[in-house]
Design a protein around this motif. Structure first.
Motif, PDB file in Angstrom:
ATOM      1  N   MET A  56      16.843 -33.994  51.529  1.00 16.40           N
ATOM      2  CA  MET A  56      16.529 -32.898  52.619  1.00 16.40           C
ATOM      3  C   MET A  56      15.026 -32.420  52.683  1.00 16.40           C
ATOM      4  O   MET A  56      14.293 -32.759  52.059  1.00 16.40           O
ATOM      5  CB  MET A  56      17.256 -31.337  52.088  1.00 16.40           C
ATOM      6  N   SER A  57      14.981 -32.102  54.086  1.00 14.53           N
ATOM      7  CA  SER A  57      13.359 -31.791  54.181  1.00 14.53           C
ATOM      8  C   SER A  57      12.917 -30.622  53.218  1.00 14.53           C
ATOM      9  O   SER A  57      13.880 -29.765  53.098  1.00 14.53           O
ATOM     10  CB  SER A  57      13.313 -31.376  55.621  1.00 14.53           C
ATOM     11  N   ALA A  58      11.733 -30.588  52.885  1.00 16.51           N
ATOM     12  CA  ALA A  58      11.182 -29.414  52.107  1.00 16.51           C
ATOM     13  C   ALA A  58      11.254 -28.366  52.619  1.00 16.51           C
ATOM     14  O   ALA A  58      11.602 -27.232  51.883  1.00 16.51           O
ATOM     15  CB  ALA A  58       9.765 -29.919  51.712  1.00 16.51           C
ATOM     16  N   LYS A  59      11.068 -28.097  53.963  1.00 19.97           N
ATOM     17  CA  LYS A  59      11.036 -26.717  54.836  1.00 19.97           C
ATOM     18  C   LYS A  59      12.513 -26.497  54.826  1.00 19.97           C
ATOM     19  O   LYS A  59      12.560 -24.847  54.426  1.00 19.97           O
ATOM     20  CB  LYS A  59      10.550 -27.027  56.253  1.00 19.97           C
ATOM     21  N   LYS A  60      13.559 -27.024  55.102  1.00 20.86           N
ATOM     22  CA  LYS A  60      14.772 -26.737  54.963  1.00 20.86           C
ATOM     23  C   LYS A  60      15.412 -26.079  53.755  1.00 20.86           C
ATOM     24  O   LYS A  60      15.874 -25.070  53.432  1.00 20.86           O
ATOM     25  CB  LYS A  60      15.736 -27.730  55.209  1.00 20.86           C
ATOM     26  N   ILE A 106       3.292 -29.394  50.699  1.00 21.41           N
ATOM     27  CA  ILE A 106       3.216 -29.245  52.236  1.00 21.41           C
ATOM     28  C   ILE A 106       1.701 -28.965  52.629  1.00 21.41           C
ATOM     29  O   ILE A 106       1.106 -29.564  53.555  1.00 21.41           O
ATOM     30  CB  ILE A 106       4.316 -28.021  52.801  1.00 21.41           C
ATOM     31  N   GLN A 109       0.320 -32.687  52.359  1.00 18.04           N
ATOM     32  CA  GLN A 109       0.549 -33.475  53.627  1.00 18.04           C
ATOM     33  C   GLN A 109      -0.476 -32.864  54.715  1.00 18.04           C
ATOM     34  O   GLN A 109      -0.703 -33.743  55.655  1.00 18.04           O
ATOM     35  CB  GLN A 109       2.169 -33.349  53.991  1.00 18.04           C
ATOM     36  N   GLU A 168       5.652 -28.407  58.652  1.00 18.15           N
ATOM     37  CA  GLU A 168       5.826 -29.482  57.697  1.00 18.15           C
ATOM     38  C   GLU A 168       5.652 -30.726  58.538  1.00 18.15           C
ATOM     39  O   GLU A 168       5.954 -30.757  59.614  1.00 18.15           O
ATOM     40  CB  GLU A 168       7.115 -29.522  57.155  1.00 18.15           C
ATOM     41  N   ALA A 170       5.701 -34.608  59.889  1.00 17.73           N
ATOM     42  CA  ALA A 170       7.042 -35.338  59.638  1.00 17.73           C
ATOM     43  C   ALA A 170       6.569 -36.608  58.913  1.00 17.73           C
ATOM     44  O   ALA A 170       5.585 -37.220  58.816  1.00 17.73           O
ATOM     45  CB  ALA A 170       7.454 -35.749  61.084  1.00 17.73           C
ATOM     46  N   GLN A 171       7.636 -37.053  58.082  1.00 21.04           N
ATOM     47  CA  GLN A 171       7.511 -38.084  56.929  1.00 21.04           C
ATOM     48  C   GLN A 171       7.961 -39.584  57.821  1.00 21.04           C
ATOM     49  O   GLN A 171       8.867 -39.432  58.246  1.00 21.04           O
ATOM     50  CB  GLN A 171       8.109 -37.783  55.824  1.00 21.04           C
TER      51      GLN A 171
END
Length: 171
Positions: A56-60, A106, A109, A168, A170-171
């Motif tokens: 899951m995304s870190a932000k979510k 974050i 990044q 965040e 995008a990876q």
């Protein structure tokens, strides 16, 4: 953000036994186990969070964690039931466990070339462990342990808002 997450962490560490004593009549020796439960839940949350963050995304994850933490604290404040309070303490510990690392990652990044400066600022943010317990003590003197928990609530609301406005990469 780090200032506030450390404030929540240290605040829960200091407030849990006092809150249990005030609400349930526990002795200090027994109520102190609430802090152990909090840190056991943090440990479990960090372990489970590592697997969740892989999917899951870190932000979510940050958003979901903060929503659950705020709900658990709101539910805990009026409680007088020992089991209920301990369940809420465990939920808060479980949900807060990954917030420091999410904010840190974050930030790195976002500005990878400024990693040293970011690391220094993050470590400086640990001062939240000194600032917020002081405010909690002042509020507790005026309103009982609920006052101290309201300071933690304020920290959580800041983190909840941050979880929605943080950008965040995008990876």
């Amino acid at each position: 953000g780090i200032l506030f997450v450390v404030g929540v962490d240290v605040g829960m560490n200091t407030a849990t036994p006092k809150f249990l004593m005030e609400r349930t009549g526990m002795t200090l020796e027994t109520a102190g186990l609430g802090t152990s439960l909090y840190f056991m839940a943090c440990t479990a949350g960090a372990l489970v969070g590592a697997f969740i963050l892989a999917k899951m995304s870190a932000k979510k994850f940050f958003q979901i964690s903060m929503i659950l933490a705020v709900i658990a604290l709101i539910a805990m404040i009026p409680m007088k039931n020992t089991v209920g309070i301990l369940i809420m303490v465990a939920i808060i510990g479980f949900t807060i466990a990954n917030i420091f690392s999410i904010i840190f990652s974050i930030a790195l990044q976002k500005l990878p070339l400024r990693a040293n400066e970011i690391s220094g600022l993050m470590v400086m943010g640990i001062a939240g462990g000194a600032i917020f317990p002081l405010l909690m003590g002042l509020m507790s003197d005026k309103m009982g342990q609920t006052g101290g928990l309201l300071v933690i609530f304020g920290c959580m609301i800041y983190l909840l808002i941050a979880s929605f406005v943080i950008k965040e990469n995008a990876q």
